[in-house]
Design a protein around this motif. Structure first.
Motif, PDB file in Angstrom:
ATOM      1  N   ILE A 213     -26.361  30.402 -26.495  1.00 17.31           N
ATOM      2  CA  ILE A 213     -26.950  30.725 -25.258  1.00 17.31           C
ATOM      3  C   ILE A 213     -25.863  30.906 -24.239  1.00 17.31           C
ATOM      4  O   ILE A 213     -25.358  29.488 -23.831  1.00 17.31           O
ATOM      5  CB  ILE A 213     -28.227  30.193 -24.788  1.00 17.31           C
ATOM      6  CG1 ILE A 213     -29.321  30.262 -25.948  1.00 17.31           C
ATOM      7  CG2 ILE A 213     -28.784  30.561 -23.565  1.00 17.31           C
ATOM      8  CD1 ILE A 213     -30.661  29.809 -25.644  1.00 17.31           C
ATOM      9  N   PHE A 214     -25.655  31.832 -23.450  1.00 12.70           N
ATOM     10  CA  PHE A 214     -24.938  31.866 -22.361  1.00 12.70           C
ATOM     11  C   PHE A 214     -25.835  32.236 -21.043  1.00 12.70           C
ATOM     12  O   PHE A 214     -26.618  33.096 -21.333  1.00 12.70           O
ATOM     13  CB  PHE A 214     -23.739  32.759 -22.264  1.00 12.70           C
ATOM     14  CG  PHE A 214     -22.706  32.412 -23.509  1.00 12.70           C
ATOM     15  CD1 PHE A 214     -21.554  31.741 -23.196  1.00 12.70           C
ATOM     16  CD2 PHE A 214     -23.034  32.577 -24.840  1.00 12.70           C
ATOM     17  CE1 PHE A 214     -20.578  31.271 -24.064  1.00 12.70           C
ATOM     18  CE2 PHE A 214     -22.044  32.093 -25.792  1.00 12.70           C
ATOM     19  CZ  PHE A 214     -20.807  31.469 -25.461  1.00 12.70           C
ATOM     20  N   TYR A 215     -25.418  31.736 -19.927  1.00  8.09           N
ATOM     21  CA  TYR A 215     -26.195  32.113 -18.611  1.00  8.09           C
ATOM     22  C   TYR A 215     -25.129  32.159 -17.304  1.00  8.09           C
ATOM     23  O   TYR A 215     -24.325  31.212 -17.202  1.00  8.09           O
ATOM     24  CB  TYR A 215     -27.083  30.970 -18.218  1.00  8.09           C
ATOM     25  CG  TYR A 215     -27.975  31.282 -17.227  1.00  8.09           C
ATOM     26  CD1 TYR A 215     -28.829  32.182 -17.156  1.00  8.09           C
ATOM     27  CD2 TYR A 215     -27.907  30.334 -15.930  1.00  8.09           C
ATOM     28  CE1 TYR A 215     -29.690  32.607 -15.997  1.00  8.09           C
ATOM     29  CE2 TYR A 215     -28.527  30.607 -14.868  1.00  8.09           C
ATOM     30  CZ  TYR A 215     -29.823  31.509 -14.921  1.00  8.09           C
ATOM     31  OH  TYR A 215     -30.314  31.867 -13.963  1.00  8.09           O
ATOM     32  N   ASN A 216     -24.970  33.092 -16.944  1.00  4.82           N
ATOM     33  CA  ASN A 216     -24.045  33.773 -15.850  1.00  4.82           C
ATOM     34  C   ASN A 216     -22.837  33.412 -16.560  1.00  4.82           C
ATOM     35  O   ASN A 216     -21.778  33.082 -15.750  1.00  4.82           O
ATOM     36  CB  ASN A 216     -24.357  32.716 -14.615  1.00  4.82           C
ATOM     37  CG  ASN A 216     -25.731  33.336 -13.845  1.00  4.82           C
ATOM     38  OD1 ASN A 216     -25.919  34.565 -13.972  1.00  4.82           O
ATOM     39  ND2 ASN A 216     -26.169  32.490 -13.255  1.00  4.82           N
ATOM     40  N   GLY A 217     -22.631  33.741 -17.838  1.00  3.36           N
ATOM     41  CA  GLY A 217     -21.140  33.482 -18.202  1.00  3.36           C
ATOM     42  C   GLY A 217     -20.945  32.203 -18.903  1.00  3.36           C
ATOM     43  O   GLY A 217     -19.784  32.248 -19.687  1.00  3.36           O
ATOM     44  N   ASN A 218     -21.562  31.317 -18.854  1.00  2.00           N
ATOM     45  CA  ASN A 218     -21.349  29.921 -19.104  1.00  2.00           C
ATOM     46  C   ASN A 218     -22.170  29.637 -20.376  1.00  2.00           C
ATOM     47  O   ASN A 218     -23.524  29.841 -20.081  1.00  2.00           O
ATOM     48  CB  ASN A 218     -21.491  29.063 -17.834  1.00  2.00           C
ATOM     49  CG  ASN A 218     -20.435  29.256 -16.634  1.00  2.00           C
ATOM     50  OD1 ASN A 218     -19.276  29.287 -16.947  1.00  2.00           O
ATOM     51  ND2 ASN A 218     -21.185  29.293 -15.707  1.00  2.00           N
ATOM     52  N   GLU A 219     -21.723  28.864 -21.289  1.00  2.00           N
ATOM     53  CA  GLU A 219     -22.458  28.313 -22.290  1.00  2.00           C
ATOM     54  C   GLU A 219     -23.450  27.363 -22.052  1.00  2.00           C
ATOM     55  O   GLU A 219     -22.984  26.499 -21.243  1.00  2.00           O
ATOM     56  CB  GLU A 219     -21.498  28.019 -23.517  1.00  2.00           C
ATOM     57  CG  GLU A 219     -22.444  27.620 -24.577  1.00  2.00           C
ATOM     58  CD  GLU A 219     -21.561  27.614 -26.136  1.00  2.00           C
ATOM     59  OE1 GLU A 219     -22.305  27.444 -27.184  1.00  2.00           O
ATOM     60  OE2 GLU A 219     -20.475  27.732 -26.025  1.00  2.00           O
ATOM     61  N   LEU A 220     -24.615  27.339 -22.482  1.00  2.00           N
ATOM     62  CA  LEU A 220     -25.764  26.578 -22.015  1.00  2.00           C
ATOM     63  C   LEU A 220     -25.722  25.405 -23.283  1.00  2.00           C
ATOM     64  O   LEU A 220     -25.859  25.941 -24.467  1.00  2.00           O
ATOM     65  CB  LEU A 220     -26.937  27.297 -21.964  1.00  2.00           C
ATOM     66  CG  LEU A 220     -27.826  26.732 -20.926  1.00  2.00           C
ATOM     67  CD1 LEU A 220     -27.417  26.234 -19.686  1.00  2.00           C
ATOM     68  CD2 LEU A 220     -29.315  27.590 -20.930  1.00  2.00           C
ATOM     69  N   ASP A 221     -26.014  24.174 -22.806  1.00  2.00           N
ATOM     70  CA  ASP A 221     -26.280  23.424 -23.682  1.00  2.00           C
ATOM     71  C   ASP A 221     -27.754  23.310 -24.020  1.00  2.00           C
ATOM     72  O   ASP A 221     -28.410  22.880 -23.194  1.00  2.00           O
ATOM     73  CB  ASP A 221     -25.632  21.806 -23.493  1.00  2.00           C
ATOM     74  CG  ASP A 221     -24.165  21.702 -23.379  1.00  2.00           C
ATOM     75  OD1 ASP A 221     -23.600  22.386 -24.455  1.00  2.00           O
ATOM     76  OD2 ASP A 221     -23.675  20.952 -22.778  1.00  2.00           O
ATOM     77  N   VAL A 222     -28.403  23.564 -25.350  1.00  2.00           N
ATOM     78  CA  VAL A 222     -29.525  23.401 -25.472  1.00  2.00           C
ATOM     79  C   VAL A 222     -30.133  22.717 -26.800  1.00  2.00           C
ATOM     80  O   VAL A 222     -29.135  22.869 -27.823  1.00  2.00           O
ATOM     81  CB  VAL A 222     -30.289  24.885 -25.667  1.00  2.00           C
ATOM     82  CG1 VAL A 222     -30.096  25.620 -24.194  1.00  2.00           C
ATOM     83  CG2 VAL A 222     -29.583  25.744 -26.493  1.00  2.00           C
ATOM     84  N   THR A 223     -31.119  22.210 -26.833  1.00  2.00           N
ATOM     85  CA  THR A 223     -31.490  21.440 -28.392  1.00  2.00           C
ATOM     86  C   THR A 223     -31.986  22.582 -29.230  1.00  2.00           C
ATOM     87  O   THR A 223     -32.451  23.742 -28.737  1.00  2.00           O
ATOM     88  CB  THR A 223     -32.525  20.625 -27.736  1.00  2.00           C
ATOM     89  OG1 THR A 223     -33.905  20.958 -27.467  1.00  2.00           O
ATOM     90  CG2 THR A 223     -32.196  19.574 -26.921  1.00  2.00           C
ATOM     91  N   THR A 224     -32.353  22.320 -30.332  1.00  2.00           N
ATOM     92  CA  THR A 224     -32.901  23.046 -31.214  1.00  2.00           C
ATOM     93  C   THR A 224     -34.349  23.623 -30.590  1.00  2.00           C
ATOM     94  O   THR A 224     -34.603  25.009 -30.759  1.00  2.00           O
ATOM     95  CB  THR A 224     -33.340  22.311 -32.493  1.00  2.00           C
ATOM     96  OG1 THR A 224     -32.255  21.876 -33.228  1.00  2.00           O
ATOM     97  CG2 THR A 224     -34.026  23.461 -33.581  1.00  2.00           C
ATOM     98  N   LYS A 225     -35.050  22.909 -30.148  1.00  2.00           N
ATOM     99  CA  LYS A 225     -36.352  23.417 -29.752  1.00  2.00           C
ATOM    100  C   LYS A 225     -36.327  24.218 -28.508  1.00  2.00           C
ATOM    101  O   LYS A 225     -37.058  25.306 -28.363  1.00  2.00           O
ATOM    102  CB  LYS A 225     -37.391  22.086 -29.359  1.00  2.00           C
ATOM    103  CG  LYS A 225     -37.626  21.258 -30.666  1.00  2.00           C
ATOM    104  CD  LYS A 225     -38.944  22.186 -31.463  1.00  2.00           C
ATOM    105  CE  LYS A 225     -39.119  21.327 -32.637  1.00  2.00           C
ATOM    106  NZ  LYS A 225     -38.402  20.800 -33.471  1.00  2.00           N
ATOM    107  N   GLU A 226     -35.487  23.877 -27.587  1.00  2.00           N
ATOM    108  CA  GLU A 226     -35.196  24.807 -26.445  1.00  2.00           C
ATOM    109  C   GLU A 226     -34.665  26.033 -26.739  1.00  2.00           C
ATOM    110  O   GLU A 226     -35.147  27.203 -26.285  1.00  2.00           O
ATOM    111  CB  GLU A 226     -34.146  23.961 -25.615  1.00  2.00           C
ATOM    112  CG  GLU A 226     -34.605  22.838 -24.734  1.00  2.00           C
ATOM    113  CD  GLU A 226     -33.572  22.132 -24.226  1.00  2.00           C
ATOM    114  OE1 GLU A 226     -33.913  20.943 -23.531  1.00  2.00           O
ATOM    115  OE2 GLU A 226     -32.451  22.339 -24.270  1.00  2.00           O
ATOM    116  N   TYR A 227     -33.840  26.203 -27.929  1.00  2.00           N
ATOM    117  CA  TYR A 227     -33.416  27.756 -28.092  1.00  2.00           C
ATOM    118  C   TYR A 227     -34.391  28.231 -28.956  1.00  2.00           C
ATOM    119  O   TYR A 227     -34.487  29.376 -28.556  1.00  2.00           O
ATOM    120  CB  TYR A 227     -32.209  27.281 -29.296  1.00  2.00           C
ATOM    121  CG  TYR A 227     -31.734  28.459 -29.880  1.00  2.00           C
ATOM    122  CD1 TYR A 227     -30.622  29.121 -29.418  1.00  2.00           C
ATOM    123  CD2 TYR A 227     -32.329  28.834 -31.018  1.00  2.00           C
ATOM    124  CE1 TYR A 227     -30.282  30.475 -30.100  1.00  2.00           C
ATOM    125  CE2 TYR A 227     -32.039  30.132 -31.771  1.00  2.00           C
ATOM    126  CZ  TYR A 227     -30.896  30.931 -31.113  1.00  2.00           C
ATOM    127  OH  TYR A 227     -30.630  32.163 -31.597  1.00  2.00           O
TER     128      TYR A 227
END
Length: 230
Positions: A148-162
């Motif tokens: 997941i990218f937000y405003n061009g930056n990759e986001l660190d997300v957990t499995t559940k968040e994804y």
């Protein structure tokens, strides 16, 4: 693929049972009876998943979970004799993907392990669905890579968040109850409290403060399709 699972448990009986079931399923197992030893395993050869007891000598499981989350989104299943709701919520808040209360069925543990690997592993069959990219609210979700990218930056997300973000972005403007979201994200065999949904939404809002993720009071949540126009 032969997955490598790290087991952190100081009870010899549970060690033997869990290890036997994991190896029977074809998993490679690294066993440790303390978080300190488990961290040495992590630094030497990182497991693909952790099975983590909470009550450990020295560093407890909560602190170990937090340390792993500072470095990786590798799936973590917490096992504990603590069955209070607050303990489960704390484990999930610190980044655990699932929580099993002792005594538990080894077969249930195996089922949850397989489900987590299925959800967290990138799909590699090359079909059209794998190539799908969701673009909304300044966010891009690459489903084939589970990134997941937000405003061009990759986001660190957990499995559940994804999983929650994909589900909500594919169902914008629809309201879902907490029970619905538990089934969609955790699976219909999850028996924990729906407070886990509130905690997950809280974490997503912290990472994506401008995402129009709306509380439907007394019911659940929905993602509104009201992205600002430039």
């Amino acid at each position: 693929m032969n997955y490598h699972i790290g087991v952190v448990e100081d009870d010899p009986n549970i060690q033997n049972i869990v290890t036997a079931y994991l190896k029977k399923e074809g998993f490679e197992v690294s066993l440790s009876d303390s978080a300190e030893k488990a961290w040495e395993i992590w630094e030497d050869r990182k497991p693909d998943m952790w099975i983590l007891d909470i009550m450990l000598p020295g560093m407890d499981g909560y602190e170990f979970c937090k340390k792993i989350r500072n470095e990786s989104e590798v799936p973590i299943i917490i096992i504990s004799a603590k069955d209070d709701e607050i303990d489960k919520i704390l484990g999930l808040e610190l980044g655990g993907d699932d929580y099993l209360t002792k005594p538990f069925s080894p077969r249930e543990l195996i089922a949850r392990i397989k489900r987590l690997f299925k959800r967290s592993a990138p799909r590699i069959n090359g079909g059209n669905e794998d190539k799908e990219i969701i673009k909304t609210h300044h966010m891009e979700i690459y489903k084939s890579e589970r990134r997941i990218f937000y405003n061009g930056n990759e986001l660190d997300v957990t499995t559940k968040e994804y999983d929650m973000l994909v589900f909500l972005t594919e169902n914008v403007n629809r309201a879902f109850s907490r029970e619905d979201l538990l089934v969609r994200v955790w699976g219909d065999d999850y028996f924990g409290s729906d407070r886990a949904v509130d905690d997950l939404i809280k974490r997503i809002r912290k990472k994506l403060p401008n995402l129009p993720l709306e509380t439907v009071w007394g019911y659940g949540y929905r993602l509104r399709d009201d992205e600002e126009t430039e």
